[in-house]
Each structure stands twice: as structure tokens, then as C-alpha cells.
Scaffold this active site. Structure first.
Site, short mmCIF file in Angstrom:
data_model
loop_
_atom_site.label_atom_id
_atom_site.label_comp_id
_atom_site.label_asym_id
_atom_site.label_seq_id
_atom_site.Cartn_x
_atom_site.Cartn_y
_atom_site.Cartn_z
N LEU A 86 40.80 45.43 31.72
CA LEU A 86 40.92 44.82 33.03
C LEU A 86 40.01 45.54 34.03
O LEU A 86 39.94 46.77 34.05
CB LEU A 86 42.37 44.88 33.52
CG LEU A 86 43.40 44.22 32.60
CD1 LEU A 86 44.79 44.34 33.19
CD2 LEU A 86 43.05 42.76 32.34
N CYS A 87 39.35 44.76 34.83
CA CYS A 87 38.44 45.30 35.84
C CYS A 87 39.21 45.53 37.14
O CYS A 87 39.42 44.61 37.92
CB CYS A 87 37.28 44.34 36.07
SG CYS A 87 36.13 44.88 37.33
N LEU A 88 39.66 46.76 37.34
CA LEU A 88 40.39 47.15 38.53
C LEU A 88 39.74 48.39 39.13
O LEU A 88 39.04 49.14 38.44
CB LEU A 88 41.86 47.43 38.21
CG LEU A 88 42.64 46.33 37.47
CD1 LEU A 88 44.02 46.81 37.11
CD2 LEU A 88 42.70 45.06 38.32
N THR A 121 39.41 38.77 39.23
CA THR A 121 38.60 39.87 38.75
C THR A 121 38.30 39.63 37.28
O THR A 121 38.86 38.72 36.66
CB THR A 121 39.31 41.22 38.95
OG1 THR A 121 38.41 42.28 38.63
CG2 THR A 121 40.54 41.33 38.04
N LEU A 122 37.45 40.45 36.72
CA LEU A 122 37.14 40.32 35.30
C LEU A 122 38.39 40.66 34.49
O LEU A 122 38.96 41.74 34.63
CB LEU A 122 36.00 41.27 34.92
CG LEU A 122 35.45 41.14 33.49
CD1 LEU A 122 34.85 39.75 33.28
CD2 LEU A 122 34.41 42.22 33.21
#
Length: 216
Positions: A86-88, A121-122
């Protein structure tokens, strides 16, 4: 040296998270690998995730806390893709925004906060509240099929099994309650006639009685 530092820091974070748990989240490291933690998010009551249990994992680099972890969601949820990084801002997608002072508790708090938002997001997906509630309902059975979930979180496993049994009970049709008999008991002769011949036989008996009375 870096791996030793990471393990030492994660041990401290584990003590901290046990002493001061993160709301709605529990987390446990793998007994065989302290660099891989698994977490379970309990869907807050005021969200479409209510009733759901969402299993995921954090994979820490050997350079932790100087580099951020990878974050994954394993249980289908309607917010994030499963088994995908996860893109965070708190994940390894953004090492430039990472702060070494952030702990496992900080990471999990940020994850829940982002889960309750709709910011794309991604690794995120779009779904409506109705679909999220369906994922929440199905998460119970899904998690029971996951060995790591069952091994690391035995209390949640028991909770899931109890919920499955409750659903079975609710799904069963209610017992049939027979209405109490309200008709008066018929005389034995009338009852016998109704049983062997119904109304026609009863009519013949009445006719016979009337004829007998006239003969007298």
C-alpha cells in the site's frame, strides 16, 4: 548491526503496544520472524466496516526504524487491494516522509485513519458503503481459513467461530407454535360419527333419532 537495531526497537514497540493498545487494532509479530508483524483491524461501529475483522501485515526492513515498513491488507475489505503493498506516507513507498521516531502504534493508527477516508492512492480501490458492509460480513469466514490469523489471534478466532454459530441460529426458522384448541369437545357419539363418515354420517344419525322420537 542494523538488524540488531531493528529487532531491539521492535521489541520495545511490542512492549509499548501491549501496555497501551491501539484502538480497534491488535498486532502480533511472527514467532519465527520479528520483522514480520500481523495486525487485525476491528471495524469501528460508526463506519461501513462495522462488524468486520481485517487482517493484514507489516514487513519491516533490516534498517528499521531508519526505513519504513511495507504495509499489506490480507482480508478483502473494499478499501485496499489485498496482498499488495500500500502506498501510504507511513509505508516504504514514501521513505522521504518517514520519521524514525514513529512506532508500530503510529503506523497502525495512521493505517486505520487512512482506511476510514476515501482518498485514493496506489493500492486503494473504490467501493460503496453497501459493498463494504458485505465485505465486513464475509470477513469472519474468510479469516477462519487463514492459518496465521488463527494461530496469532486465538481470541479473535474464537470470536469468529461464535459469530458463525450465532448466524446459524438466526438463520433457522422459528419453531412452529400450534394454536390452542378453542372448539368445545364434541359428544363421543358425534365425534365417532365425524371420524368414520363425516357430516353425512352425522346427518343419518340425527335423522334416526328424530324418527325414534316420533314413533314414541
Amino acid at each position: 548491526m542494523s538488524n540488531r537495531t531493528a529487532v531491539s526497537r521492535l521489541k520495545q514497540d511490542y512492549i509499548k503496544i501491549k501496555k497501551d493498545p491501539v484502538p480497534y487494532i491488535v498486532a502480533e509479530p511472527l514467532p519465527s520472524n520479528l520483522l514480520e508483524w500481523h495486525y487485525v483491524v476491528t471495524g469501528p461501529d460508526d463506519s461501513p466496516y462495522k462488524g468486520g475483522l481485517y487482517h493484514g501485515k507489516l514487513v519491516f526492513p533490516r534498517e528499521f526504524p531508519f526505513k519504513p515498513p511495507s504495509i499489506y491488507m490480507i482480508t478483502p475489505n473494499g478499501r485496499f487491494e489485498i496482498n499488495k503493498r500500500l502506498c501510504l506516507s507511513i509505508s516504504d513507498y514514501h521513505p522521504d516522509t518517514w520519521n524514525p521516531s514513529w512506532s508500530v502504534s503510529t503506523i497502525l493508527t495512521g493505517l486505520l485513519s487512512f482506511m476510514l477516508e476515501n482518498t485514493p492512492t496506489l493500492g486503494s480501490i473504490e467501493s460503496g458503503d453497501r459493498e463494504k458492509r458485505k465485505f465486513a460480513y464475509n470477513s469472519i469466514e474468510h479469516n477462519l481459513k487463514d492459518k496465521i490469523f488463527c494461530d496469532l489471534f486465538p481470541e479473535l478466532k474464537t470470536q469468529c467461530l461464535a459469530e458463525i454459530e450465532r448466524r446459524k441460529t438466526v438463520a433457522q426458522p422459528p419453531p412452529v407454535i400450534q394454536a390452542a384448541e378453542t372448539t368445545q369437545t364434541l359428544p363421543p357419539l358425534v365425534s365417532f360419527c365425524l371420524n368414520i363418515g363425516g357430516v353425512a354420517a352425522f346427518a343419518l344419525i340425527v335423522h334416526y333419532v328424530i324418527q325414534s322420537l316420533e314413533m314414541e
